[in-house]
Write an enzyme that holds these catalytic residues in place. Structure first.
Site, PDB file in Angstrom:
ATOM      1  N   ASP A 125       0.861  -1.173   0.000  1.00 26.45           N
ATOM      2  CA  ASP A 125       0.000   0.000   0.000  1.00 26.45           C
ATOM      3  C   ASP A 125       0.905   1.233   0.000  1.00 26.45           C
ATOM      4  O   ASP A 125       2.042   1.184   0.451  1.00 26.45           O
ATOM      5  CB  ASP A 125      -0.904  -0.019   1.237  1.00 26.45           C
ATOM      6  CG  ASP A 125      -2.004   1.022   1.159  1.00 26.45           C
ATOM      7  OD1 ASP A 125      -2.105   1.693   0.119  1.00 26.45           O
ATOM      8  OD2 ASP A 125      -2.752   1.151   2.141  1.00 26.45           O
ATOM      9  N   ASP A 127      -7.781  -7.294   0.888  1.00 33.43           N
ATOM     10  CA  ASP A 127      -6.913  -7.383   2.069  1.00 33.43           C
ATOM     11  C   ASP A 127      -7.703  -6.876   3.258  1.00 33.43           C
ATOM     12  O   ASP A 127      -8.622  -6.063   3.098  1.00 33.43           O
ATOM     13  CB  ASP A 127      -5.641  -6.543   1.902  1.00 33.43           C
ATOM     14  CG  ASP A 127      -5.902  -5.066   2.213  1.00 33.43           C
ATOM     15  OD1 ASP A 127      -5.631  -4.653   3.364  1.00 33.43           O
ATOM     16  OD2 ASP A 127      -6.418  -4.342   1.331  1.00 33.43           O
ATOM     17  N   CYS A 167     -11.247 -28.467   8.938  1.00 33.17           N
ATOM     18  CA  CYS A 167     -10.151 -27.499   8.781  1.00 33.17           C
ATOM     19  C   CYS A 167      -8.797 -28.157   9.052  1.00 33.17           C
ATOM     20  O   CYS A 167      -8.615 -28.798  10.090  1.00 33.17           O
ATOM     21  CB  CYS A 167     -10.356 -26.323   9.729  1.00 33.17           C
ATOM     22  SG  CYS A 167      -9.065 -25.067   9.583  1.00 33.17           S
ATOM     23  N   CYS A 218      -5.937 -26.631   9.663  1.00 31.38           N
ATOM     24  CA  CYS A 218      -4.978 -25.743  10.315  1.00 31.38           C
ATOM     25  C   CYS A 218      -4.496 -26.311  11.643  1.00 31.38           C
ATOM     26  O   CYS A 218      -5.148 -27.175  12.238  1.00 31.38           O
ATOM     27  CB  CYS A 218      -5.611 -24.363  10.533  1.00 31.38           C
ATOM     28  SG  CYS A 218      -6.633 -24.251  12.009  1.00 31.38           S
ATOM     29  N   CYS A 252      -6.950 -26.461  14.714  1.00 29.75           N
ATOM     30  CA  CYS A 252      -8.014 -27.467  14.712  1.00 29.75           C
ATOM     31  C   CYS A 252      -7.510 -28.865  15.068  1.00 29.75           C
ATOM     32  O   CYS A 252      -8.290 -29.824  15.046  1.00 29.75           O
ATOM     33  CB  CYS A 252      -8.741 -27.451  13.375  1.00 29.75           C
ATOM     34  SG  CYS A 252      -9.781 -25.971  13.184  1.00 29.75           S
ATOM     35  N   HIS A 296      -5.705 -20.191  12.128  1.00 26.29           N
ATOM     36  CA  HIS A 296      -7.017 -20.729  11.749  1.00 26.29           C
ATOM     37  C   HIS A 296      -7.787 -19.739  10.888  1.00 26.29           C
ATOM     38  O   HIS A 296      -8.357 -20.121   9.847  1.00 26.29           O
ATOM     39  CB  HIS A 296      -7.852 -21.064  12.990  1.00 26.29           C
ATOM     40  CG  HIS A 296      -9.273 -21.389  12.631  1.00 26.29           C
ATOM     41  ND1 HIS A 296      -9.654 -22.629  12.177  1.00 26.29           N
ATOM     42  CD2 HIS A 296     -10.397 -20.614  12.611  1.00 26.29           C
ATOM     43  CE1 HIS A 296     -10.952 -22.608  11.894  1.00 26.29           C
ATOM     44  NE2 HIS A 296     -11.419 -21.396  12.151  1.00 26.29           N
TER      45      HIS A 296
END
Length: 378
Positions: A94, A267, A305, A307, A310, A335
């Protein structure tokens, strides 16, 4: 005419949602895509290899903050932002325009530049369009942004028009200042909630033929309904063959609504900031893990999930936050990023199958039912 930087692969027949691909020096980005925010060159608490494992393709870093510390020359001397941060994938920076809004009390703006009083040490920082481009070229991001003038909403029409016109003038100065051709410069559409100003800004920037376009100045005080309306009247005036980026948005619902209105790239700090504050996103709605109801809950956040969070029961995740262990924020951050990337992957698949409208309706209905029956995350 097709653009070698962006390939529009498919448009959903029912909804008009777009499936595309950004092609960068550091690899492709399948769109629609979500970029986690790494303001200081890092997504807070997440190692690059773990970030990759979430399905993240591209990250965002911030020109203003990296210009202050460690300084763009330090980054350049150490091989550029990719090598400095050990992130091998694409990066978008940015320009610092958002800090004109977020640090408004420390900022003075005129046509020449934005003048900040540094929030780090109080020194005077001058950020002109030319300086914003030079810093981003030193950082070496794949996608860089024009400097724009962001103001809080609601605002008087005259103030909105002034900021919009300045953003157009600054975009042209950024375009003329760019010297690196291995970076794609995106222009940013401003105009607040004023329909005619948004259309005018989009058309004038489109005529300058930038590689991509962003819709900025939203999620700064307006309602979700107002934001969606502005997208509806803005995107038709942006080139179909160029990527469209909605800056700083947002909730999972906002992502689906924006994809439905022709947006390709997003974003937001929401998944990471909420993760650090003990809230997990799931397909059944948010889980506020500090809640007493999870004290003895042996279930994972989501069965489907992959991740790291989890792999643990909700009770353990709650314990980490109650005990103020740093692992808790790290796990929920991972997560949430994984969830956002999974959502975007499902969106891409739905567009390819021409069933995004059905997918959108199903997801919104699930989130709505979870909110009304109190079963969020169950």
């Amino acid at each position: 005419m097709s653009d070698p930087f962006f390939r529009l692969l498919h448009i959903d027949r029912q909804s008009g949602a777009r499936r595309g691909r950004l092609v960068t020096v550091h690899g492709p980005v399948e769109t629609p895509a979500f970029m986690p925010v790494g303001t200081q060159g890092t997504v807070k608490g997440v190692m690059p290899e773990l970030l990759r494992s979430t399905g993240t393709q591209m990250i965002l870093a911030n020109t203003y903050h990296l210009m202050l510390r460690p300084g763009e020359q330090v980054v350049a001397e150490l091989g550029g932002l990719h090598r400095f941060a050990c992130w091998p994938g694409p990066i978008l920076t940015d320009s610092g325009g958002f800090q004109i809004f977020s640090l408004a009390k420390l900022t003075r703006v005129d046509d020449s530049a934005a003048v900040f009083r540094s929030h780090v040490d109080g020194s005077v920082v001058v950020l002109s369009p030319e300086r914003a481009v030079a810093v981003q070229e030193s950082l070496g991001a794949d996608v860089i942004m024009t400097l724009d003038h962001v103001i809080a909403l609601p605002a008087p029409r005259e103030a909105v028009r002034d900021a919009m016109q300045r953003s157009i003038r600054w975009a042209e100065r950024c375009r003329l200042a760019q010297s690196r051709r291995d970076q794609s410069l995106f222009a940013i559409v401003q105009g607040g909630l004023e329909e005619d100003l948004r259309v005018r800004c989009a058309r004038e920037l489109a005529a300058m033929d930038f590689p991509g376009y962003a819709v900025g100045g939203l999620s700064v005080g307006e309602s979700a309904k107002e934001m969606y309306h502005i997208l509806e009247i803005t995107t038709p005036h942006l080139p179909e063959e160029k990527p469209r980026y909605l800056m700083g948005v947002g909730r999972p619902t906002d992502l689906l609504e924006a994809v439905r209105r022709g947006i390709d790239l997003f974003d937001c700090v929401m998944p990471t900031r909420n993760g650090r504050n003990a809230m997990a996103f799931t397909h059944r709605g948010p889980v506020r893990i500090r809640n007493r109801r999870y004290e003895r809950d042996a279930r994972p956040l989501e069965n489907s999930c992959p991740c790291p969070a989890c792999q643990f029961p909700r009770a353990y995740l709650r314990h980490l936050f109650m005990a103020k262990e740093m692992l808790g924020p790290i796990l929920l951050t991972l997560h949430n990023i994984t969830y956002y990337q999974r959502l975007m992957r499902e969106v891409r698949n739905a567009i390819e199958a021409d069933c995004f409208a059905e997918y959108h309706q199903e997801r919104i209905a699930h989130w709505g039912s979870a909110a009304t029956d109190g079963t969020g995350g169950s």
